[in-house]
Design a protein around this motif. Structure first.
Motif, PDB file in Angstrom:
ATOM      1  N   ASN A  16       3.644   6.240  -9.108  1.00 53.54           N
ATOM      2  CA  ASN A  16       3.391   6.702  -8.005  1.00 53.54           C
ATOM      3  C   ASN A  16       3.701   6.283  -6.718  1.00 53.54           C
ATOM      4  N   VAL A  17       4.586   6.895  -5.943  1.00 55.45           N
ATOM      5  CA  VAL A  17       5.235   6.497  -4.643  1.00 55.45           C
ATOM      6  C   VAL A  17       4.672   6.816  -3.391  1.00 55.45           C
ATOM      7  N   VAL A  18       4.230   5.907  -2.631  1.00 58.61           N
ATOM      8  CA  VAL A  18       3.398   6.449  -1.358  1.00 58.61           C
ATOM      9  C   VAL A  18       4.414   6.157  -0.221  1.00 58.61           C
ATOM     10  N   THR A  19       4.731   7.437   0.573  1.00 54.05           N
ATOM     11  CA  THR A  19       5.962   7.065   1.507  1.00 54.05           C
ATOM     12  C   THR A  19       5.148   6.876   2.767  1.00 54.05           C
ATOM     13  N   ASN A  20       5.737   6.302   4.001  1.00 51.57           N
ATOM     14  CA  ASN A  20       5.125   6.191   5.185  1.00 51.57           C
ATOM     15  C   ASN A  20       4.648   7.396   5.645  1.00 51.57           C
ATOM     16  N   HIS A  21       5.447   8.556   5.580  1.00 57.91           N
ATOM     17  CA  HIS A  21       5.049  10.098   5.813  1.00 57.91           C
ATOM     18  C   HIS A  21       3.563  10.159   5.118  1.00 57.91           C
ATOM     19  N   ASP A  22       3.282   9.903   3.797  1.00 58.59           N
ATOM     20  CA  ASP A  22       2.048  10.181   3.356  1.00 58.59           C
ATOM     21  C   ASP A  22       0.966   9.439   4.149  1.00 58.59           C
ATOM     22  N   LEU A  23       1.207   8.207   4.491  1.00 58.43           N
ATOM     23  CA  LEU A  23       0.295   7.539   5.176  1.00 58.43           C
ATOM     24  C   LEU A  23       0.022   7.867   6.357  1.00 58.43           C
ATOM     25  N   GLU A  24       0.902   8.727   7.047  1.00 52.47           N
ATOM     26  CA  GLU A  24       0.655   9.143   8.483  1.00 52.47           C
ATOM     27  C   GLU A  24      -0.508  10.366   8.385  1.00 52.47           C
ATOM     28  N   LYS A  25      -0.490  10.866   7.199  1.00 52.08           N
ATOM     29  CA  LYS A  25      -1.535  11.880   6.999  1.00 52.08           C
ATOM     30  C   LYS A  25      -2.934  11.124   6.911  1.00 52.08           C
ATOM     31  N   ILE A  26      -3.108  10.044   6.736  1.00 50.30           N
ATOM     32  CA  ILE A  26      -4.404   9.298   6.253  1.00 50.30           C
ATOM     33  C   ILE A  26      -4.942   8.576   7.273  1.00 50.30           C
ATOM     34  N   MET A  27      -4.040   8.095   8.243  1.00 52.49           N
ATOM     35  CA  MET A  27      -4.271   7.097   9.315  1.00 52.49           C
ATOM     36  C   MET A  27      -3.746   7.114  10.419  1.00 52.49           C
ATOM     37  N   ASP A  28      -3.805   6.491  11.580  1.00 55.40           N
ATOM     38  CA  ASP A  28      -3.089   6.579  12.678  1.00 55.40           C
ATOM     39  C   ASP A  28      -1.904   5.554  12.641  1.00 55.40           C
ATOM     40  N   HIS A 145      -5.905  -2.301  -4.702  1.00 57.38           N
ATOM     41  CA  HIS A 145      -7.441  -2.154  -4.773  1.00 57.38           C
ATOM     42  C   HIS A 145      -7.968  -3.068  -3.900  1.00 57.38           C
ATOM     43  N   HIS A 146      -7.359  -3.857  -3.179  1.00 55.62           N
ATOM     44  CA  HIS A 146      -8.019  -4.888  -1.998  1.00 55.62           C
ATOM     45  C   HIS A 146      -7.368  -4.348  -0.811  1.00 55.62           C
ATOM     46  N   LEU A 147      -6.861  -3.023  -0.637  1.00 56.88           N
ATOM     47  CA  LEU A 147      -6.557  -2.844   0.755  1.00 56.88           C
ATOM     48  C   LEU A 147      -7.785  -1.682   1.442  1.00 56.88           C
ATOM     49  N   ASP A 148      -7.740  -2.085   2.882  1.00 58.38           N
ATOM     50  CA  ASP A 148      -8.737  -1.019   3.378  1.00 58.38           C
ATOM     51  C   ASP A 148      -7.997   0.020   4.196  1.00 58.38           C
ATOM     52  N   TRP A 149      -8.140   1.164   3.351  1.00 57.55           N
ATOM     53  CA  TRP A 149      -7.188   2.368   3.919  1.00 57.55           C
ATOM     54  C   TRP A 149      -7.376   3.034   5.222  1.00 57.55           C
ATOM     55  N   ASP A 150      -8.685   2.358   5.987  1.00 57.33           N
ATOM     56  CA  ASP A 150      -8.919   2.562   7.091  1.00 57.33           C
ATOM     57  C   ASP A 150      -8.199   1.652   8.237  1.00 57.33           C
ATOM     58  N   ASP A 151      -7.836   0.697   7.611  1.00 50.13           N
ATOM     59  CA  ASP A 151      -7.023  -0.405   8.445  1.00 50.13           C
ATOM     60  C   ASP A 151      -5.843  -0.429   8.458  1.00 50.13           C
ATOM     61  N   ARG A 152      -4.961   0.177   9.593  1.00 50.08           N
ATOM     62  CA  ARG A 152      -3.731   0.310   9.588  1.00 50.08           C
ATOM     63  C   ARG A 152      -2.731  -0.954   9.500  1.00 50.08           C
ATOM     64  N   THR A 153      -3.566  -1.862   9.852  1.00 49.05           N
ATOM     65  CA  THR A 153      -2.714  -3.287  10.355  1.00 49.05           C
ATOM     66  C   THR A 153      -2.555  -4.105   8.880  1.00 49.05           C
ATOM     67  N   THR A 154      -3.082  -3.729   7.831  1.00 50.25           N
ATOM     68  CA  THR A 154      -2.904  -4.219   6.295  1.00 50.25           C
ATOM     69  C   THR A 154      -2.440  -3.188   5.365  1.00 50.25           C
ATOM     70  N   ALA A 155      -3.009  -2.036   5.529  1.00 48.29           N
ATOM     71  CA  ALA A 155      -2.749  -1.099   4.348  1.00 48.29           C
ATOM     72  C   ALA A 155      -1.525  -0.480   4.305  1.00 48.29           C
ATOM     73  N   VAL A 156      -0.459  -0.440   5.280  1.00 48.89           N
ATOM     74  CA  VAL A 156       1.026  -0.017   5.290  1.00 48.89           C
ATOM     75  C   VAL A 156       1.641  -1.164   4.594  1.00 48.89           C
ATOM     76  N   LEU A 157       1.219  -2.493   4.748  1.00 49.88           N
ATOM     77  CA  LEU A 157       1.944  -3.567   4.388  1.00 49.88           C
ATOM     78  C   LEU A 157       2.289  -3.774   2.888  1.00 49.88           C
ATOM     79  N   PHE A 158       1.354  -3.259   1.892  1.00 49.85           N
ATOM     80  CA  PHE A 158       1.559  -3.801   0.669  1.00 49.85           C
ATOM     81  C   PHE A 158       1.845  -2.852  -0.412  1.00 49.85           C
ATOM     82  N   GLY A 159       2.122  -3.268  -1.583  1.00 51.07           N
ATOM     83  CA  GLY A 159       2.415  -2.161  -2.872  1.00 51.07           C
ATOM     84  C   GLY A 159       2.198  -2.879  -4.093  1.00 51.07           C
ATOM     85  N   ASP A 160       2.243  -2.255  -5.327  1.00 49.53           N
ATOM     86  CA  ASP A 160       1.697  -2.968  -6.453  1.00 49.53           C
ATOM     87  C   ASP A 160       3.095  -3.185  -7.305  1.00 49.53           C
ATOM     88  N   GLY A 161       3.071  -4.064  -7.985  1.00 50.24           N
ATOM     89  CA  GLY A 161       4.176  -4.301  -9.237  1.00 50.24           C
ATOM     90  C   GLY A 161       4.270  -5.547  -9.605  1.00 50.24           C
TER      91      GLY A 161
END
Ligand SMILES: CC(C)(COP(=O)(O)OP(=O)(O)OC[C@H]1O[C@@H](n2cnc3c(N)ncnc32)[C@H](O)[C@@H]1OP(=O)(O)O)[C@@H](O)C(=O)NCCC(=O)NCCS
Length: 325
Positions: A16-28, A145-161
């Motif tokens: 599952n790949v989440v792009t920046n454009h996907d994130l634009e839809k759920i946070m500012d 699982h440790h990301l706050d999807w309401d916090d744009r200052t951290t949620a956009v930075l991390f990924g799994d692997g």
């Protein structure tokens, strides 16, 4: 004469790949901000039910196959992770069970992003005591699982692997010249997860937000550069190698601006620096082994290259390794 060598590498990440454009839809946020400030375009995010051991085992199987080592021949499994399947047993023990690595000892290393190179350091020292050992070193996370999807200052930075390497002692091969580690617990509050440990245990009043990553990004940025430069210089000195002799750099993939500043400090062109942050974001302990494996697969590493790896993370922790490819 036998040396400690890298016998094989592997890596694996959720489909599952989440792009920046996907994130634009759920946070500012915006693709433009994320790309300009971090270099990240997309990241892999685990789907419900996917766990650390799924990707650790996949990367381990590739590394073992390339090393020509059976899981049953492993003596030690070290997993650098803070997001194992369970608090107990360890991620390494989960991997051991699935691989059937029955004679191995399994242990986890909790060093946040530095986990893989910390693991390499432990493997290096075990092998110096007993060169007949075969050691699987894993690094990676399901950090989403440790990301706050309401916090744009951290949620956009991390990924799994997750990535992995098999290490052993041989008379020739991709030689591990030096591995160095460091930490400063006084700066732990710059990057932390508050809840779930004994300080803030999970009780019936537990606030789920306490399981989210908290980070003071700007301060981390400054410490990251200084400590990665210092630990790299220490590793190069112990390897008996000058900075001029380094031909490839595999840095922690936390922010493209940090990577570019590192290259600048080391006076190296970006063409000698491996970058995959655009596709992964920061996978914490996964960044170094995933980048390492992709650098091998892409033949970015060539025979004779002197490779410098360096990383930085929560703890605070930092580490560097020098490999003659
Ligand atoms: C986190 C990091 C990317 C933030 O970049 P920065 O340039 O320092 O940005 P700042 O935090 O100063 O924020 C600048 C502005 O962008 C905003 N912003 C933050 N995240 C945003 C986002 N995802 N989208 C849009 N705007 C955002 C902030 O709210 C702030 O707005 P303001 O000026 O109106 O208050 C950067 O500091 C960093 O990479 N730090 C190191 C991280 C690291 O290495 N961590 C891991 C170690 S393992």
């Amino acid at each position: 004469m036998k040396y400690n060598v890298i016998l094989g590498t592997g890596s694996s990440a959720p489909e599952n790949v989440v792009t920046n454009h996907d994130l634009e839809k759920i946070m500012d946020t915006s693709d433009e901000w994320i790309v300009q400030r971090t270099g990240i375009k997309s990241r892999h995010i685990a789907r419900p039910g996917e766990k650390f051991s799924d990707f650790a085992v996949a990367s381990a199987r590739t590394a073992l196959e390339r090393a020509g080592i059976a899981a049953s021949d492993l003596d030690l499994i070290i997993a650098g992770t803070m997001t194992a399947d369970y608090i107990m047993p360890s991620g390494a023990c989960s991997v051991q069970a699935i691989l059937g690595a029955d004679k191995a000892t399994g242990m986890d290393v909790c060093a946040a992003c530095s986990g893989f190179i910390y693991g390499l350091s432990i493997a290096d020292k075990y092998l110096k005591c007993d060169p007949d050992l075969h050691i699987l070193v894993i690094g990676g996370e399901i950090v989403s699982h440790h990301l706050d999807w309401d916090d744009r200052t951290t949620a956009v930075l991390f990924g799994d692997g997750v990535g992995a390497a098999v290490v052993g002692a041989r008379s020739e091969g991709h030689r591990l010249l030096a591995v160095e580690t460091g930490s400063n617990g006084n700066l732990g509050s710059l990057l932390y997860i508050q809840g779930g440990g004994s300080a803030t245990p999970i009780t019936k009043d537990f606030d789920i937000k306490d399981t989210y990553i908290q980070m003071k990004g700007r301060e981390i940025f400054k410490h990251a550069i200084k400590n990665m430069v210092d630990i790299s210089n220490r590793a190069l000195k112990n390897a008996g190698v000058s900075l001029d002799q380094v031909t490839k750099i595999i840095p922690h993939q936390a922010n493209i601006r940090i990577i570019e500043m590192l290259a600048h400090q080391f006076k190296k062109p970006m063409s000698e620096v491996f970058v995959n942050i655009d596709r992964y974001g920061n996978t914490s302990a996964g960044t170094i082994p995933i980048a390492f494996n992709e650098a091998v697969e892409a033949e970015f590493l060539q025979p004779g290259d002197i490779v410098l790896m360096t990383v930085f993370g929560g703890g605070l922790t930092w580490a560097a390794a020098v490999i003659e490819w």
